[in-house]
Design a protein around this motif. Sequence first.
Motif, PDB file in Angstrom:
ATOM      1  N   LYS A 172     -14.051   1.878  -3.512  1.00  0.00           N
ATOM      2  CA  LYS A 172     -14.446   1.027  -2.723  1.00  0.00           C
ATOM      3  C   LYS A 172     -14.482   1.342  -1.123  1.00  0.00           C
ATOM      4  CE  LYS A 172     -12.365  -2.653  -5.281  1.00  0.00           C
ATOM      5  NZ  LYS A 172     -11.149  -3.812  -5.426  1.00  0.00           N
ATOM      6  N   LYS A 173     -13.839   2.401  -0.651  1.00  0.00           N
ATOM      7  CA  LYS A 173     -14.134   3.057   0.622  1.00  0.00           C
ATOM      8  C   LYS A 173     -15.202   3.556   0.864  1.00  0.00           C
ATOM      9  CE  LYS A 173     -10.647   5.093   2.712  1.00  0.00           C
ATOM     10  NZ  LYS A 173      -9.721   6.001   3.195  1.00  0.00           N
TER      11      LYS A 173
ATOM     12  N   ASN B  65      -8.415  -4.355   1.885  1.00  0.00           N
ATOM     13  CA  ASN B  65      -9.712  -4.329   0.960  1.00  0.00           C
ATOM     14  C   ASN B  65     -11.084  -4.798   1.686  1.00  0.00           C
ATOM     15  OD1 ASN B  65     -10.890  -4.045  -1.630  1.00  0.00           O
ATOM     16  ND2 ASN B  65      -8.967  -4.232  -2.554  1.00  0.00           N
TER      17      ASN B  65
ATOM     18  N   PHE C 281      -8.697   0.111   3.175  1.00  0.00           N
ATOM     19  CA  PHE C 281      -8.297   0.633   1.611  1.00  0.00           C
ATOM     20  C   PHE C 281      -7.374   1.620   1.676  1.00  0.00           C
ATOM     21  CE2 PHE C 281     -12.862  -0.498   2.882  1.00  0.00           C
ATOM     22  CZ  PHE C 281     -13.112  -1.384   1.618  1.00  0.00           C
TER      23      PHE C 281
ATOM     24  N   LYS D 286      -0.702  -5.963  -0.585  1.00  0.00           N
ATOM     25  CA  LYS D 286      -2.297  -5.522  -1.090  1.00  0.00           C
ATOM     26  C   LYS D 286      -2.781  -7.093  -1.245  1.00  0.00           C
ATOM     27  CE  LYS D 286      -2.260  -1.295  -3.308  1.00  0.00           C
ATOM     28  NZ  LYS D 286      -2.478  -0.389  -4.287  1.00  0.00           N
TER      29      LYS D 286
ATOM     30  N   ASP E  93      -4.774   4.754  -3.699  1.00  0.00           N
ATOM     31  CA  ASP E  93      -5.077   3.859  -4.956  1.00  0.00           C
ATOM     32  C   ASP E  93      -6.667   4.219  -5.461  1.00  0.00           C
ATOM     33  OD1 ASP E  93      -6.457   1.853  -6.761  1.00  0.00           O
ATOM     34  OD2 ASP E  93      -5.331   0.424  -5.897  1.00  0.00           O
TER      35      ASP E  93
ATOM     36  N   GLU F  53      -9.364   1.781  -4.885  1.00  0.00           N
ATOM     37  CA  GLU F  53      -9.643   1.489  -3.574  1.00  0.00           C
ATOM     38  C   GLU F  53     -10.519   2.590  -3.027  1.00  0.00           C
ATOM     39  OE1 GLU F  53      -6.860  -0.431  -1.120  1.00  0.00           O
ATOM     40  OE2 GLU F  53      -6.280  -1.915  -2.659  1.00  0.00           O
TER      41      GLU F  53
ATOM     42  N   THR G  81       0.562  -1.304  -0.106  1.00  0.00           N
ATOM     43  CA  THR G  81       0.149  -0.052   0.259  1.00  0.00           C
ATOM     44  C   THR G  81       0.829   1.290   0.147  1.00  0.00           C
ATOM     45  OG1 THR G  81       0.042   0.019   2.248  1.00  0.00           O
ATOM     46  CG2 THR G  81      -1.851  -1.203   1.033  1.00  0.00           C
TER      47      THR G  81
END
Length: 285
Positions: A196-197, A44, A186, A39, A190, A193, A25
């Motif tokens: 996704k957070k 994740n 996360f 990662k 990135d 990510e 990360t």
Amino acid sequence: MGSQEEQLLLQEGGLLECGVEGLYTGDGSVDIKGNPVMKHKTGNWKACPFILGTECCERLAYYGISTNLVTYLTKKLHQGNASAARNVTTWQGTCYLSPLIGAVLADAYWGRYWTIAVFSTIYFIGMGTLTLSASVPQLEPPSCVDSVCPEATAAQYGVFFLGLYLIALGTGGIKPCVSSFGADQFDDTDSMERVKKGSFFNWFYFSINIGALVSSSLLVWLQDNCGWGLGFGGSPITRVCQVVVASFRKWNVEVPPDSSLLYELPDKTSAIEGSRKLEHSDELN
């Protein structure tokens, strides 16, 4: 030799630089052992179901207790309305002050993971104690007779409030840490990510509301209609404890040749009042 060593060092340096975008990360996150986070091994969505489940269960338990707590104190512990309301607001205030303890421990000493783990254990012990106080007849005052309601003894109050304030302490380590611990899964550097957070927080608040909805409807109905021990989660705990105690007491008892004698009791009703009789099992004789 010197040139080979230089090449190895350059390759390692290249891996570390690539790690920002590849292996590791880029936000400086470390795992539980203090090592840089890889990662593909952790983070994740891998841990998020457990984090969301913890939050949902915590809200389920909290609202399941607080929504009907005044009723329990007045009807079961025979407190006056003013005294019951005062005890409820004091407990709720403690629940909202205790996160200061959890936040300090998480930021300065233990980290979020161990803070959540320790305080979740305290929360579970508190729930078990509260459940036993509502399930064991000796831990409740006798029922009212001719409008005369005997007050709870000091021991009965002690067990009940011990469980209640262990829960208040337990929630202090969960409230300030769970949401940020989920965000830690996360990588902010990135772009995928980061998206996704945002999705994680949607699911996080959905879990909170699901817990509050179920506790404010189903659990309250169970408490009012099926008993407070079941509403607090006590029936399974009581039966599990009984099985464990019976197992140790009958450790050296010989199994009778007639398997029908293993069928709980010959009576038509269960040995536990208000519970169904155990079904006979050929697999677990």
